[in-house]
Design a protein around this motif. Structure first.
Motif, short mmCIF file in Angstrom:
data_model
loop_
_atom_site.label_atom_id
_atom_site.label_comp_id
_atom_site.label_asym_id
_atom_site.label_seq_id
_atom_site.Cartn_x
_atom_site.Cartn_y
_atom_site.Cartn_z
N ASP A 33 0.85 -1.35 0.00
CA ASP A 33 -0.01 -0.09 -0.04
C ASP A 33 0.92 1.42 0.13
O ASP A 33 0.68 2.15 -0.80
N SER A 34 1.96 1.19 0.98
CA SER A 34 2.79 2.44 1.12
C SER A 34 3.48 2.67 -0.14
O SER A 34 3.60 3.68 -0.84
N HIS A 36 2.56 1.86 -3.30
CA HIS A 36 1.60 2.65 -4.02
C HIS A 36 1.34 3.92 -3.80
O HIS A 36 1.40 4.51 -4.98
N LEU A 37 1.15 4.09 -2.82
CA LEU A 37 1.00 5.77 -2.59
C LEU A 37 1.91 6.24 -2.88
O LEU A 37 1.90 7.74 -3.51
N CYS A 127 0.34 13.32 -5.29
CA CYS A 127 0.14 12.16 -4.41
C CYS A 127 -1.41 11.77 -5.15
O CYS A 127 -1.90 12.53 -6.00
N ASN A 131 -5.06 9.55 -1.14
CA ASN A 131 -4.09 9.63 -0.05
C ASN A 131 -4.38 10.70 1.00
O ASN A 131 -3.90 11.93 1.07
#
Ligand SMILES: CC(C)(COP(=O)(O)OP(=O)(O)OC[C@H]1O[C@@H](n2cnc3c(N)ncnc32)[C@H](O)[C@@H]1OP(=O)(O)O)[C@@H](O)C(=O)NCCC(=O)NCCS
Length: 191
Positions: A33-34, A36-37, A127, A131
């Motif tokens: 997830d991190s 991806h963000l 971003c 997010n």
């Protein structure tokens, strides 16, 4: 912010090429997830390794947040070394177990001071529009947000350097040095 567990008290210091293996460790520890963000899409370990190989390019000023001597968060400021008036880009990554404890906020504040001290007048931040934390931090630090397809662009104007912004950068460096001395030799022995 999660107030049920003690706040981290990270040591923030500048990252140099000698820190490359620490930077690699940090990015490889980011969960899916991190990643991806942070990168705007899925990135595998090979992609991370390639990114870290070119991390310390000319024009990059990077700072890290260390928790108990381990690099847990990275903030990058990328400047165009040819077009010096072009906006600089900022990016942040905090490892999942350290997220939502104020580290991103502390790094954000620090990077605005770092930009001011280098005469950078405009800061850009990209971003994904989902997010929430990054958008919240950008607004908190008075960025103008522009919404595109699934993406948000934040623009901050960094005022001229002040005594406070110079002092802020200096204090972080001195605190990092003090931390190293106090934890000698364990801290310096780490790769
Ligand atoms: C985005 C990121 C850098 C933020 O760092 P962090 O250390 O987790 O953030 P902080 O704890 O400092 O601050 C989070 C803020 O969001 C707020 N927040 C958290 N969840 C929220 C929600 N659902 N709605 C609104 N605000 C929320 C917190 O209250 C806090 O604000 P405050 O300081 O005013 O209390 C970090 O989560 C991260 O690395 N994420 C993955 C990579 C990434 O998204 N990078 C950004 C792209 S460049």
């Amino acid at each position: 912010m999660n107030r049920e567990v003690p706040e981290f008290h990270p040591v923030i210091r500048r990252l140099w090429r000698i820190d490359q293996s620490r930077v690699r460790g940090h990015f490889l520890r980011l969960d899916d997830d991190s990643r991806h963000l942070r990168f705007g899409g899925p990135v595998n370990d090979a992609g991370i390794n390639k990114y870290v190989d070119g991390f310390f390019a000319p024009g990059v000023v990077a700072y890290g947040a260390f928790v108990d001597g381990e690099l847990r968060a990275v903030a990058e400021l990328r400047r165009d070394i040819i077009r010096r008036q072009a906006p600089a880009e900022m990016a942040f990554s905090v490892e999942a177990e350290c997220q939502n404890h104020g580290i991103g906020d502390a790094l954000f504040r620090h990077m605005v001071a770092v930009a001011r001290n280098r005469g950078i007048k405009k800061l850009l931040l990209h971003c994904l529009s989902n997010n929430i934390r990054m958008r919240h931090l950008a607004l908190k630090h008075e960025a103008d947000l522009e919404f595109g397809f699934g993406e948000v662009e934040g623009t901050l104007s960094a005022p001229w350097p002040s005594f406070v912004s110079v002092f802020q950068e200096m204090v972080a460096e001195n605190r990092a040095l003090l931390d190293t001395v106090l934890h000698w030799p364990a801290r310096v022995a780490k790769p």
